[in-house]
Design a protein around this motif. Structure first.
Motif, short mmCIF file in Angstrom:
data_model
loop_
_atom_site.label_atom_id
_atom_site.label_comp_id
_atom_site.label_asym_id
_atom_site.label_seq_id
_atom_site.Cartn_x
_atom_site.Cartn_y
_atom_site.Cartn_z
N TYR A 1 0.86 -1.18 0.00
CA TYR A 1 0.00 0.00 0.00
C TYR A 1 0.89 1.23 0.00
CZ TYR A 1 -4.18 -2.70 1.24
OH TYR A 1 -5.25 -3.58 1.25
N ASN B 1 -1.58 13.09 4.43
CA ASN B 1 -2.98 13.40 4.78
C ASN B 1 -3.98 12.61 3.94
OD1 ASN B 1 -2.23 15.35 6.76
ND2 ASN B 1 -1.77 16.76 5.10
N ARG B 2 -3.56 11.45 3.50
CA ARG B 2 -4.47 10.59 2.74
C ARG B 2 -4.51 9.21 3.36
NH1 ARG B 2 -4.46 12.45 -2.66
NH2 ARG B 2 -5.89 10.76 -3.16
N GLY B 3 -5.53 8.47 3.01
CA GLY B 3 -5.61 7.08 3.45
C GLY B 3 -4.66 6.20 2.67
N LEU B 4 -4.66 4.93 3.00
CA LEU B 4 -3.80 3.97 2.32
C LEU B 4 -4.42 3.56 0.99
CD1 LEU B 4 -3.26 2.11 5.60
CD2 LEU B 4 -1.33 2.70 4.15
N GLN B 5 -3.59 3.56 -0.03
CA GLN B 5 -4.05 3.14 -1.36
C GLN B 5 -3.40 1.82 -1.74
OE1 GLN B 5 -3.83 6.11 -4.43
NE2 GLN B 5 -4.07 7.78 -2.97
N PHE B 6 -4.19 0.89 -2.18
CA PHE B 6 -3.71 -0.42 -2.59
C PHE B 6 -2.89 -0.31 -3.87
CE2 PHE B 6 -3.59 -4.83 -3.41
CZ PHE B 6 -4.00 -5.06 -4.71
N GLN C 1 -8.23 -5.07 1.02
CA GLN C 1 -8.85 -4.03 1.83
C GLN C 1 -8.65 -2.68 1.15
OE1 GLN C 1 -7.66 -4.20 5.98
NE2 GLN C 1 -7.61 -6.43 5.95
N TYR C 2 -9.72 -1.92 1.05
CA TYR C 2 -9.67 -0.58 0.48
C TYR C 2 -9.98 0.42 1.59
CZ TYR C 2 -9.56 -2.95 -3.97
OH TYR C 2 -9.18 -3.76 -5.02
N PHE C 3 -9.14 1.44 1.66
CA PHE C 3 -9.19 2.37 2.78
C PHE C 3 -9.85 3.69 2.42
CE2 PHE C 3 -6.58 0.51 6.15
CZ PHE C 3 -6.04 -0.57 5.48
N GLY C 4 -10.49 4.27 3.41
CA GLY C 4 -10.97 5.62 3.29
C GLY C 4 -9.86 6.62 3.60
N PRO C 5 -10.15 7.93 3.50
CA PRO C 5 -9.12 8.95 3.71
C PRO C 5 -8.72 9.12 5.17
CG PRO C 5 -11.23 9.97 3.33
CD PRO C 5 -11.44 8.51 3.10
N GLY C 6 -9.54 8.60 6.09
CA GLY C 6 -9.21 8.70 7.50
C GLY C 6 -9.75 9.95 8.16
N LEU D 1 -4.33 -8.57 8.68
CA LEU D 1 -3.07 -8.22 8.04
C LEU D 1 -2.04 -7.84 9.10
CD1 LEU D 1 -4.21 -6.05 5.00
CD2 LEU D 1 -3.19 -8.32 4.92
N LEU E 1 -8.74 5.10 10.57
CA LEU E 1 -8.98 4.66 9.20
C LEU E 1 -10.08 3.62 9.16
CD1 LEU E 1 -5.25 4.19 8.18
CD2 LEU E 1 -6.75 5.98 7.31
N ARG F 1 -13.20 14.62 8.36
CA ARG F 1 -11.81 14.42 8.00
C ARG F 1 -10.88 14.83 9.13
NH1 ARG F 1 -9.87 14.12 3.04
NH2 ARG F 1 -8.03 13.50 4.25
N GLN G 1 -4.05 4.65 13.32
CA GLN G 1 -2.69 4.81 12.84
C GLN G 1 -2.03 5.98 13.55
OE1 GLN G 1 -2.13 5.82 8.68
NE2 GLN G 1 -0.13 4.82 8.62
N PRO H 1 -0.90 0.78 10.35
CA PRO H 1 -2.24 0.73 10.95
C PRO H 1 -2.36 -0.37 11.99
CG PRO H 1 -2.34 0.61 8.54
CD PRO H 1 -0.92 0.42 8.94
N ARG I 1 -8.48 12.49 11.13
CA ARG I 1 -7.36 12.86 12.01
C ARG I 1 -7.92 13.47 13.29
NH1 ARG I 1 -2.04 13.46 11.52
NH2 ARG I 1 -2.16 13.13 9.26
N TYR J 1 -13.56 -2.67 8.45
CA TYR J 1 -12.49 -2.61 9.45
C TYR J 1 -12.33 -1.18 9.96
CZ TYR J 1 -11.03 -6.46 6.29
OH TYR J 1 -10.98 -7.57 5.47
N TRP K 1 1.25 -5.66 9.50
CA TRP K 1 1.79 -4.52 8.77
C TRP K 1 3.24 -4.24 9.14
CZ3 TRP K 1 -1.12 -1.71 5.22
CH2 TRP K 1 -2.49 -2.00 5.20
N ARG L 1 -0.61 -11.63 5.11
CA ARG L 1 -1.64 -12.42 5.77
C ARG L 1 -1.25 -13.87 5.61
NH1 ARG L 1 -6.54 -11.22 2.88
NH2 ARG L 1 -6.81 -9.41 4.22
#
Lengths: 116, 116
Positions: free
Chosen positions: A36, A41-46, B105-110, A104, B91, B9, B37, B43, B112, B33, A106, A94
């Motif tokens: 990832y 300031n962003r989430g995790l991107q696959f 797993q696909y994450f949102g921006p979170g 997972l 997250l 956000r 973080q 995470p 803070r 999930y 990390w 995993r």
């Protein structure tokens, strides 16, 4: 115990040069492996994952990773780095035996800085 | 296709105040999930839902944290009361919930959170 190691806290590379971000893992069974990326300031991107099959996995944004079972590694690579690749990179694993629990493990992350 | 949506956000609160985070997963994703973080770290899973059932909440500090996923779609994570050490990025992620655990797993921006 299951674990993931990213041995380098930071990697610096010049734009246009190839980059490698290292990841090694330790699991009891066969692994599912993930990379990832996290921009500020962003989430995790696959980026990509290895489940089975070809050891060379191609992913988003020109990244690829090679699964090496004998060295228990899954290094992330890109032939030509861009300044916009500068970000925090996370490796995760995993254990296939416990795949159904979806947990997972990390790494601590590697900060990649691509210099113009 | 819309990604994982989180709100707010950013949130700044004083210690001992309550706070809540909201997450809307990708449509069709059964597994949700919540992660925490801390700066410079990977995470940490707090809780995992399969549909509306919390199947792994072993890392959730249950004295002050609670979560719900009514109707198996949206989810809310609450902290009451917040402590200084809760400052982190929260997250939310979702996945299809494939048997065998091969799903991504696909994450949102979170969100803070800063606790003063």
């Amino acid at each position: 115990a299951q674990s993931v190691a990213q041995p380098e806290d930071q990697v610096n590379v010049a734009e246009g040069n190839p980059l490698t971000v290292k990841c090694t893992y330790s699991v009891s069974g066969n692994p599912y492996l993930f990379w990832y990326v996290q921009y500020p300031n962003r989430g995790l991107q696959f980026l990509l994952k290895y489940i089975t099959g070809d050891n060379l996995v191609k992913g988003s944004y020109g990244f690829e990773a090679e699964f090496n079972k004998s060295q228990t590694s899954f290094h992330l690579k890109k032939p030509s780095a861009l300044v916009s690749d500068s970000a925090l990179y996370f490796c995760a694993v995993r254990d296939i035996r416990t795949g159904n629990n979806r947990k997972l493990i990390w790494g601590l992350g590697t900060s990649l800085a691509v210099n113009p | 296709e819309a990604g994982v949506v989180q709100s707010p956000r950013y949130k700044i609160i004083e210690k001992k105040q309550p706070v809540a985070f909201w997450c809307n997963p990708i449509s069709g994703h059964n597994t949700l999930y919540w992660y925490r973080q801390n700066l410079g770290q990977g995470p940490e899973l707090l809780i995992r839902y399969e549909n509306e059932e919390a199947v792994d909440d072993s890392q959730l500090p249950k004295d002050r944290f609670s979560a719900e996923r009514l109707k198996g779609v949206d989810s809310t994570l609450k902290i009451q009361p917040a402590e200084l050490g809760d400052s982190a990025v929260y997250l939310c992620a979702s996945s299809l919930g494939l048997k065998g655990g091969t799903d991504t797993q696909y994450f949102g921006p979170g969100t803070r959170l800063t606790v003063l």
